[in-house]
Design a protein around this motif. Structure first.
Motif, PDB file in Angstrom:
ATOM      1  N   ASP A  39     115.497 -64.508  -4.967  1.00  0.00           N
ATOM      2  CA  ASP A  39     116.417 -63.682  -5.745  1.00  0.00           C
ATOM      3  C   ASP A  39     117.342 -62.956  -4.775  1.00  0.00           C
ATOM      4  OD1 ASP A  39     117.662 -62.229  -7.658  1.00  0.00           O
ATOM      5  OD2 ASP A  39     115.968 -60.950  -8.161  1.00  0.00           O
ATOM      6  N   LEU A  40     118.652 -63.179  -4.907  1.00  0.00           N
ATOM      7  CA  LEU A  40     119.655 -62.543  -4.057  1.00  0.00           C
ATOM      8  C   LEU A  40     120.653 -61.806  -4.927  1.00  0.00           C
ATOM      9  CD1 LEU A  40     120.436 -65.484  -1.592  1.00  0.00           C
ATOM     10  CD2 LEU A  40     119.024 -63.487  -1.103  1.00  0.00           C
ATOM     11  N   ASN A  41     121.046 -60.608  -4.486  1.00  0.00           N
ATOM     12  CA  ASN A  41     122.024 -59.826  -5.242  1.00  0.00           C
ATOM     13  C   ASN A  41     122.937 -59.108  -4.262  1.00  0.00           C
ATOM     14  OD1 ASN A  41     123.000 -57.209  -6.638  1.00  0.00           O
ATOM     15  ND2 ASN A  41     122.299 -58.494  -8.323  1.00  0.00           N
ATOM     16  N   TYR A  42     124.254 -59.245  -4.484  1.00  0.00           N
ATOM     17  CA  TYR A  42     125.238 -58.559  -3.648  1.00  0.00           C
ATOM     18  C   TYR A  42     126.263 -57.907  -4.553  1.00  0.00           C
ATOM     19  CZ  TYR A  42     129.350 -57.779  -0.747  1.00  0.00           C
ATOM     20  OH  TYR A  42     130.439 -57.200  -0.131  1.00  0.00           O
ATOM     21  N   ASN A  43     126.611 -56.650  -4.241  1.00  0.00           N
ATOM     22  CA  ASN A  43     127.699 -56.018  -4.984  1.00  0.00           C
ATOM     23  C   ASN A  43     128.541 -55.133  -4.080  1.00  0.00           C
ATOM     24  OD1 ASN A  43     127.213 -52.903  -5.661  1.00  0.00           O
ATOM     25  ND2 ASN A  43     125.211 -53.909  -5.676  1.00  0.00           N
TER      26      ASN A  43
END
Length: 790
Positions: free
Chosen positions: A656-660
């Protein structure tokens, strides 16, 4: 005459021979797996004709792998088969016995078939609905014996921390539902999800951008746990025992009795646990370069008791009434020791002292749930649901603080605090769903939530040998909030394309009062929350979903309550009764696609939030006081990727990868808080199936550092480890878990302003736990972890 007699005798002898040839035989035996010798339930035992190769008769094995049935074939063969195993064919035994005992039949795994079936079962679990993603975790064999919290921890985008708090894409503002509605099982106040086992779960629905049907609260989304509808008649139950270090011991018993009309369920649990926390802070005044350093250890020790009792009553095949309640009690002991050191402008130590705390609290909790559900016969999705959920929490707490000088300037002091806290929350909800056809559906309903709180807080200082009330820190805070909502949605869902639109209207009536000073804050506002979702299925391997919704975050009690714990009287947290709610416009575009047998999810999102609530530090005399304030707007654009990959049937990866990237704009007291920054997080969960029915699981988490309106939060990296062993043919489960294996889960943040700096650090440390659970009747082995902390 004699000729006729011989003819009759001949016919008689032929018939006897035929009967003897077709005599009834009894076939019996037992089917087990190769290696572990576990029974194979529901395997097929077929009797086939040797000439035509057609099936004549057959049966399936029982739960213990045994079979026992009669047949009358003469020229036959026996075939034993079960999905995932190689077929076994037995030729006709050379015996005239009427009882044919095949003994123990061993089936070997079919490697090719298992690769197809098991990988498909574990990987192809994700599907798109109009406004949600569905993870069929109930079919994942690796979760057998786990609790719902462990199941959630394996769902992409979802994480469960050491205290049982559930987060979605890194945010804790998640609304938990059971079968689409609030429930005692999903409450933050009770034993919650520890009582639900993986085998009870049909699927988990992750709604990152909820439609108008759902409460507009919670910008990070909704997690809906859908339980299986299977009936388990008779008495079923589970017993669990847990222990750990630091001290964490509990015992839980769950019982379920189901009949045609009633389903009675109950749970009894008790335990003791400790939650230590190492803390450190440095407050530095940059105008004169003086500072206050502190470090110490805090504990929150609890003895807890929990009792759940409920019943389902089936009025008729289409109507069911549910009534349940939960009574819990926590007895808290919160000792802490903090060491302080004061330095002057030349960094010379001027004083050292120690602050000790003795805190005792009693927390009673009561909850109830009433539900009526009516299913209409024209369509399985045509239903009416009414639910009422009540919740009471109380806290009777007293604290004694003693400051003792070690060296230098005299810092001796004594303080007392007293807290009398009461909170009641009542939620009433009515939902109606009407499918007009297989493609068209309408939803409508309403909700009414009442939240009533009273917090009587007093601080006393020792003056001339007597304790005197501090009027600046003493008051009674009254909080009364009522939210009335109505909604309606309409949806079209075809084979490839679907569209859903809706509107929710909510009226909020909020009243707060500081009774001693007569400071009131009354707010009444009505808001419209539209939503729109669409999805398109390009093929069996590629689907696309897009959605928009407007969300709200109403300040919580502790955001509004101006009084808080003075454990460290140089770092004080306060609430702000004048806070306004946050509003967010949320847009998402998400895709799911399959590469081979691996499902991948990729999405982009944009969120614009107004009246953002941020905690602001106010610094005076080396005392740092933080208080939430509404600070401008936040524009966040992000991407998310998650996948589940099984290179072998014994190995599975969840990534699971998340970038903001976000842009902040705002002004507070003539200070401009305009800046742009970014952050990203990742989670890698690895599951390994070992011999002897042992499962091992390792989860690594990483969150990057990121900028705040006044400073920066440091990066965070840690790993959790778990091992599970099935015993007694799967009836029992023995497990061990280690949270924060390398003791690297450290929370650090720095506030850097022109005239002051504040550094804070805290660490929970490593937690090790052992558990044993046993299911009886048709119950499943499960975990009981006790009530969640307030």
């Amino acid at each position: 005459m004699i000729a006729r007699l011989y003819l009759l005798i001949g016919l008689f002898l032929l018939s006897v021979t035929a009967v003897n040839a077709q005599q009834t035989k009894l076939l019996k035996g037992k089917v087990v797996e190769e290696g572990n010798q576990y029974p194979v339930a529901f395997a097929t035992i077929m009797i086939g004709d040797n000439d035509t190769k057609q099936a004549l008769t057959g049966a399936t094995t029982a739960e213990d792998g045994s079979f026992n049935f009669e047949f009358t074939a003469d020229n036959y063969y026996i075939e034993i088969s079960f999905i995932g195993f190689e077929k076994k064919v037995i030729t006709q035994p050379k015996t005239n016995d009427q009882v044919i005992d095949l003994g123990t039949i061993i089936l070997a795994p079919d490697a090719q078939q298992l690769e197809e079936v098991v990988v498909q079962g574990e990987v192809s679990q994700t599907e798109f609905k109009l406004d949600r993603r569905v993870f069929n975790v109930g079919k994942d064999l690796s979760t057998t014996g786990a609790s719902a919290l462990e199941v959630l921890n394996n769902v992409p985008s979802v994480n469960v921390n050491i205290e049982g708090a559930v987060s979605l894409r890194g945010s804790t503002g998640v609304q938990m539902l059971i079968n689409g509605k609030p429930s005692i099982l999903a409450s933050d106040e009770g034993n919650a999800l520890g009582t639900i086992t993986a085998d009870m779960i049909e699927r988990v629905e992750v709604i990152t951008n909820p439609s108008a049907k759902y409460d507009a609260e919670g910008t990070s989304g909704i997690i809906n746990i859908v339980l299986k509808k299977e009936e388990r008649k008779g008495l079923n139950g589970s017993l669990s025992v847990n222990t750990g270090a630091p001290n964490n011991h509990s015992l839980g018993l769950s019982l379920n009795k189901r009949s045609e009309k009633f389903n009675l369920f109950s749970q009894l649990g008790a335990g003791y646990r400790e939650l230590p926390n190492d803390v450190e802070s440095i407050n530095r005044d940059l105008t004169d370069n003086s500072s206050i350093n502190s470090f110490g250890e805090e504990f929150r020790n609890e003895t807890f008791y929990n009792f759940v009792l409920g019943a389902d009553y089936y009025v008729d095949p289409t109507s069911v009434i549910t009534l349940s309640g939960n009574v819990a009690l926590e007895v808290e002991d919160q000792p802490s020791t903090t060491n302080f050191a004061a330095f002057d402008s030349n960094n010379i130590l001027t004083s050292q002292w120690q602050r000790t705390e003795v805190t005792e609290a009693t927390n009673p909790k009561f909850q109830y749930e009433f539900q009526y559900k009516k299913d209409f016969e024209d369509n399985e999705d045509h239903d009416l649901l009414f639910s009422a959920l009540g919740n009471f929490f109380g806290k009777d707490q007293s604290s004694d603080f003693l400051d003792e000088t070690i060296s230098g300037e005299d810092r001796d002091n004594s303080q007392k605090t007293r807290t009398d806290f009461k909170e009641s929350v009542f939620t009433f909800k009515l939902d109606y769903t009407k499918p007009f056809s297989e493609k068209w559906t309408m939803e409508t309903g309403s909700q009414y939530v009442m939240n009533d709180v009273s917090n009587d807080y007093e601080v006393e200082n020792l003056v001339n040998g007597e304790f005197v009330t501090d009027p600046g820190l003493t008051n009674i805070f009254e909080f009364d909030q009522k939210v009335l909502a109505f909604y309606g949605t309409g949806a079209y869902e075809g084979e490839k394309w679907g569209l859903k639109g809706g509107l929710r209207v909510e009226n909020t009536d909020l009243n707060t009062l500081l009774t001693n000073t007569n400071e009131a804050n009354d707010q009444n506002y009505t808001n419209f929350f539209p939503s729109a979702h669409t999805s398109y299925k390009f093929s069996e391997r590629v689907s696309l979903q897009a959605g928009y919704s407007k969300r709200i975050y109403r300040p919580r009690l502790w955001d509004l309550n101006p009084f808080f714990n003075i454990r460290n009287n140089f770092n004080i947290r306060q609430g702000n009764p004048n806070l306004l709610p946050e509003f967010t416009d949320s847009y998402e575009l998400t895709s799911i696609f399959f590469v081979g047998k691996t499902a991948m999810n990729f999405g982009v999102y944009y969120r614009k939030t107004t009246d953002v609530i941020e905690r602001i530090s106010f610094f005076e005399n080396n005392v740092n006081t933080t208080r939430p304030e509404n600070i401008g707007t936040n524009d966040a654009t992000g991407v998310e990727f998650n996948t589940k990959y099984s290179p072998a049937r014994w190995l599975t990866f969840n990534l699971d990868l998340n970038y903001n990237s976000f842009k902040r704009e705002g002004t507070f007291e003539e200070t401009v808080f305009d800046f742009s920054a970014d952050q990203w997080s990742s989670k890698l969960n690895t599951k390994i199936k070992l011999p002897l029915d042992i499962d091992m699981e390792a989860t690594g988490n990483y969150r990057s550092s990121y900028q705040t309106v006044q400073g920066q939060v440091a990066e965070n990296i840690f790993m959790d480890l778990g091992v599970r062993k099935k015993l007694l043919k799967g009836r029992a489960v023995l497990n061990m878990s280690i949270r924060d294996v390398f003791a690297s889960r450290v929370f650090e943040n720095t506030i850097a302003q022109n005239d002051f700096e504040v550094y804070n650090r805290s660490q929970r440390g490593r937690f090790i736990s052992f558990g044993f659970s046993y299911g009886f009747g048709k119950g499943e082995a499960m975990e009981f972890s006790g009530a969640k902390r307030f």
